[in-house]
Design a protein around this motif. Structure first.
Motif, mmCIF file in Angstrom:
data_model
loop_
_atom_site.group_PDB
_atom_site.id
_atom_site.type_symbol
_atom_site.label_atom_id
_atom_site.label_comp_id
_atom_site.label_asym_id
_atom_site.label_seq_id
_atom_site.Cartn_x
_atom_site.Cartn_y
_atom_site.Cartn_z
ATOM 1 N N ALA A 38 0.844 -1.194 0.000
ATOM 2 C CA ALA A 38 0.000 0.000 0.000
ATOM 3 C C ALA A 38 0.882 1.249 0.000
ATOM 4 C CB ALA A 38 -0.927 0.003 1.213
ATOM 5 N N ARG A 39 1.226 1.695 -1.188
ATOM 6 C CA ARG A 39 2.110 2.856 -1.318
ATOM 7 C C ARG A 39 1.926 3.457 -2.705
ATOM 8 N NH1 ARG A 39 6.648 0.542 -0.018
ATOM 9 N NH2 ARG A 39 6.203 0.783 2.191
ATOM 10 N N GLN A 40 2.165 4.778 -2.808
ATOM 11 C CA GLN A 40 2.081 5.482 -4.081
ATOM 12 C C GLN A 40 3.444 5.465 -4.766
ATOM 13 O OE1 GLN A 40 1.777 6.848 -0.899
ATOM 14 N NE2 GLN A 40 0.512 8.695 -1.053
ATOM 15 N N GLY A 41 3.416 5.250 -6.080
ATOM 16 C CA GLY A 41 4.625 5.390 -6.862
ATOM 17 C C GLY A 41 5.058 4.096 -7.524
ATOM 18 N N GLY A 54 11.003 -0.723 7.217
ATOM 19 C CA GLY A 54 9.555 -0.832 7.273
ATOM 20 C C GLY A 54 8.947 -1.517 6.073
ATOM 21 N N ALA A 55 7.630 -1.753 6.163
ATOM 22 C CA ALA A 55 6.924 -2.466 5.104
ATOM 23 C C ALA A 55 5.448 -2.132 5.184
ATOM 24 C CB ALA A 55 7.138 -3.974 5.227
ATOM 25 N N ALA A 56 4.730 -2.359 4.068
ATOM 26 C CA ALA A 56 3.291 -2.059 4.012
ATOM 27 C C ALA A 56 2.563 -3.078 3.144
ATOM 28 C CB ALA A 56 3.071 -0.642 3.492
ATOM 29 N N PHE A 57 2.850 -4.373 3.331
ATOM 30 C CA PHE A 57 2.105 -5.407 2.618
ATOM 31 C C PHE A 57 0.667 -5.435 3.130
ATOM 32 C CE2 PHE A 57 6.458 -7.060 2.060
ATOM 33 C CZ PHE A 57 6.442 -7.327 0.697
ATOM 34 N N VAL A 58 -0.284 -5.532 2.206
ATOM 35 C CA VAL A 58 -1.698 -5.527 2.574
ATOM 36 C C VAL A 58 -2.459 -6.533 1.705
ATOM 37 C CG1 VAL A 58 -1.746 -3.110 3.334
ATOM 38 C CG2 VAL A 58 -2.172 -3.661 0.914
ATOM 39 N N PRO A 59 -3.580 -7.042 2.218
ATOM 40 C CA PRO A 59 -4.468 -7.823 1.350
ATOM 41 C C PRO A 59 -5.032 -6.904 0.265
ATOM 42 C CG PRO A 59 -4.995 -8.154 3.673
ATOM 43 C CD PRO A 59 -4.065 -6.984 3.604
ATOM 44 N N TYR A 60 -5.006 -7.347 -0.968
ATOM 45 C CA TYR A 60 -5.442 -6.480 -2.075
ATOM 46 C C TYR A 60 -5.707 -7.355 -3.288
ATOM 47 C CZ TYR A 60 -5.399 -2.604 -5.437
ATOM 48 O OH TYR A 60 -5.743 -1.698 -6.408
ATOM 49 N N ARG A 61 -6.718 -6.956 -4.053
ATOM 50 C CA ARG A 61 -7.007 -7.635 -5.316
ATOM 51 C C ARG A 61 -7.212 -6.578 -6.387
ATOM 52 N NH1 ARG A 61 -11.467 -12.281 -5.550
ATOM 53 N NH2 ARG A 61 -9.800 -13.250 -4.302
ATOM 54 N N PRO A 62 -6.340 -6.498 -7.375
ATOM 55 C CA PRO A 62 -6.486 -5.462 -8.411
ATOM 56 C C PRO A 62 -7.717 -5.718 -9.273
ATOM 57 C CG PRO A 62 -4.704 -6.965 -8.968
ATOM 58 C CD PRO A 62 -5.136 -7.321 -7.578
ATOM 59 N N THR A 63 -8.273 -4.638 -9.759
ATOM 60 C CA THR A 63 -9.415 -4.731 -10.658
ATOM 61 C C THR A 63 -8.940 -5.033 -12.075
ATOM 62 O OG1 THR A 63 -9.363 -2.346 -11.007
ATOM 63 C CG2 THR A 63 -10.813 -3.161 -9.252
ATOM 64 N N ARG A 64 -9.888 -5.079 -12.979
ATOM 65 C CA ARG A 64 -9.605 -5.443 -14.367
ATOM 66 C C ARG A 64 -8.789 -4.358 -15.056
ATOM 67 N NH1 ARG A 64 -14.476 -6.479 -18.763
ATOM 68 N NH2 ARG A 64 -13.164 -6.844 -20.608
ATOM 69 N N LEU A 65 -7.851 -4.771 -15.896
ATOM 70 C CA LEU A 65 -7.097 -3.835 -16.729
ATOM 71 C C LEU A 65 -7.995 -3.331 -17.844
ATOM 72 C CD1 LEU A 65 -4.169 -2.666 -17.237
ATOM 73 C CD2 LEU A 65 -3.940 -4.497 -18.939
#
Length: 470
Positions: A404-407, A452-463
């Protein structure tokens, strides 16, 4: 507002995020006619410091490597991202130093120094030749793990598909895994929307650029159109439409994510990405892809832009902003569909499919890491890639994890090292054992005591791409 008519030097500077320096770069390079007859050069005294090795491959590419004094037997073969064809062997200096301290050897090539920066024609070959050159000097690794970043993540995914006999596992970092054809097509949709709705009288050329300067000039004019449009509700609505086609995230650096349903906040953060010079990166990069493929590789003739918008997670944002502006969204979408007349060069498309696609199968375990808000390689690419891998019957070999990070490629050193550890465990044991879950990766990264770290549960949407190709 700053202007973004970037020249070649400024463009190269903008590429720094995808062309990180090698862990222990040296200017001295040993040259030879063949990989196996390279004269490796030791640039450090015989102490605990790593040895730096370098040489030339048969096709003229350069390679470098860093060998720790107490090597654990594992070689990390690093594929660098889009940018100058300079040899690199780690995703960042800090990550390289941390991995060397753990006993990993690092190596990587420049790719073809005489070709375009989109170096997919030579990258796989040069990476495998680098492994052989390293082995001839330092000894054959007990295990080789491929690591790839950005465009190098596409190289990495192709190695994971093709090179089962020479590489044992692969770690992708913000990889361009949907491939070059999809990339060019969804970028064309966004550029076409800006040109048609925000600069209709400029008649901008969007493909088949005569040279790099022509692409840079188009990027500057598209950026100027976006800057002007941001001043009005109608302009902001149309920027949001282009951003939806670009798969552009709505979480920009230095800001908190916009609240659900906050269309104005979403668009403002998407505009922040444009204002940083995004188009001045991606439009000139198209010229490099076209050079590599031998012609235009994208098309929009026959695309239904209304259907394309419906496939976007940002469709509600766009509809809300059009209502606020009092604009007729259906009319704009109809105009875009009717005006879509760009045709690709079939030979160039076939060339790009041959050199710059992945996901048709896996020959080894692959762990992909991606930031959730990536402005250059949208996280939705992971969705498209996973679907292809599953269709090939190799879904059990693939794991994907999100930060969970920008960039673009904005990983901490701890996140990279934790990814290496999780992959190495899978290779050593033949099982993932839950080590690539968000919780496990987060615990492992934090336990390193690094940054540090910011791993999160996430599922990307459709391209959002709206085309099929072979």
């Amino acid at each position: 507002m700053p202007k973004f008519a970037l020249g070649a030097a400024a463009l190269a500077a903008a590429l720094a995020v995808t062309a990180a320096a090698p862990a222990t770069a040296r200017s001295d390079t040993a040259r030879s006619d063949t990989a196996r007859s390279d004269t490796a050069q030791t640039t450090a005294p015989a102490t605990a410091a790593p040895r730096h090795l370098s040489g030339r491959l048969p096709d003229g590419a350069s390679w470098i490597a860093d060998l720790p004094a107490h090597w654990n037997g594992t070689l990390l073969l690093f594929s660098h991202g889009y940018g100058p064809t300079t040899a690199q062997d780690a995703p960042s200096p800090a990550a390289g130093q941390a991995l060397l301290a753990e006993g990993y050897a690092l190596a990587g090539s420049s790719y073809d120094p005489n070709g375009p920066w989109w170096a997919l024609r030579s990258a796989e070959r040069d990476q495998l030749a680098t492994r052989e050159a390293f082995a001839a000097v330092a000894g054959r690794p007990a295990r080789t793990l491929s690591v790839g970043q950005s465009m190098g993540g596409l190289v990495n995914a192709r190695l994971a598909r093709d090179a089962g006999s020479g590489i044992d596992g692969a770690l992708g970092l913000c990889g361009l895994v949907a491939g070059g054809v999809d990339l060019d097509n969804y970028q064309l949709d966004a550029e076409y929307t800006i040109a048609s709705l925000l600069a209709p009288d400029e008649h901008l050329r969007l493909v088949d650029f005569a040279d790099q300067d022509a692409a840079v000039a188009t990027a500057a004019r598209l950026t100027a159109a976006v800057e002007r449009a941001q001043a009005t509700p109608a302009g902001r609505a149309r920027i949001a439409l282009a951003a939806a086609y670009l798969n552009l995230p709505d979480w920009a650096p230095g800001q908190n994510p916009p609240a659900p349903g906050d269309a104005e906040g979403q668009e403002a953060q998407q505009y922040a990405w444009f204002a940083q010079g995004l188009l001045s990166f991606i439009v000139p990069a198209r010229y490099s892809v076209e050079r590599s493929a031998g012609g235009n590789t994208s098309w929009n003739a026959g695309v239904d832009y209304a259907a394309l918008l419906r496939s976007s997670e940002h469709a509600d944002e766009v509809r809300a902003l059009y209502r606020t502006a009092g604009l007729d969204l259906r009319a704009d979408l109809t105009a875009l569909t009717r005006g879509a007349r760009v045709h690709a060069d079939p030979r160039a498309v076939r060339s790009l499919e041959r050199t710059s696609t992945a996901g048709q199968g896996l020959a080894m375990p692959l762990l992909d890491l991606h930031t959730t808000s990536d402005q250059l390689v949208p996280v939705q690419q992971e969705n498209a890639f996973a679907a292809r891998v599953r269709a090939a019957g190799d879904g059990a070999l693939l794991r994907q994890a999100y930060v969970a990070r920008q960039g673009h490629c904005a990983f901490t050193t701890a996140e990279v090292v934790a990814g290496v550890h999780a992959l190495e465990h899978r290779v050593a044991t033949g099982r993932w054992d839950g080590g690539a879950t968000p919780a496990a990766l987060q615990r492992a990264a934090q336990a390193l005591g690094l940054d540090g770290a910011a791993f999160v549960p996430y599922r990307p949407t459709r391209l959002v791409v709206g085309r099929r190709h072979s």
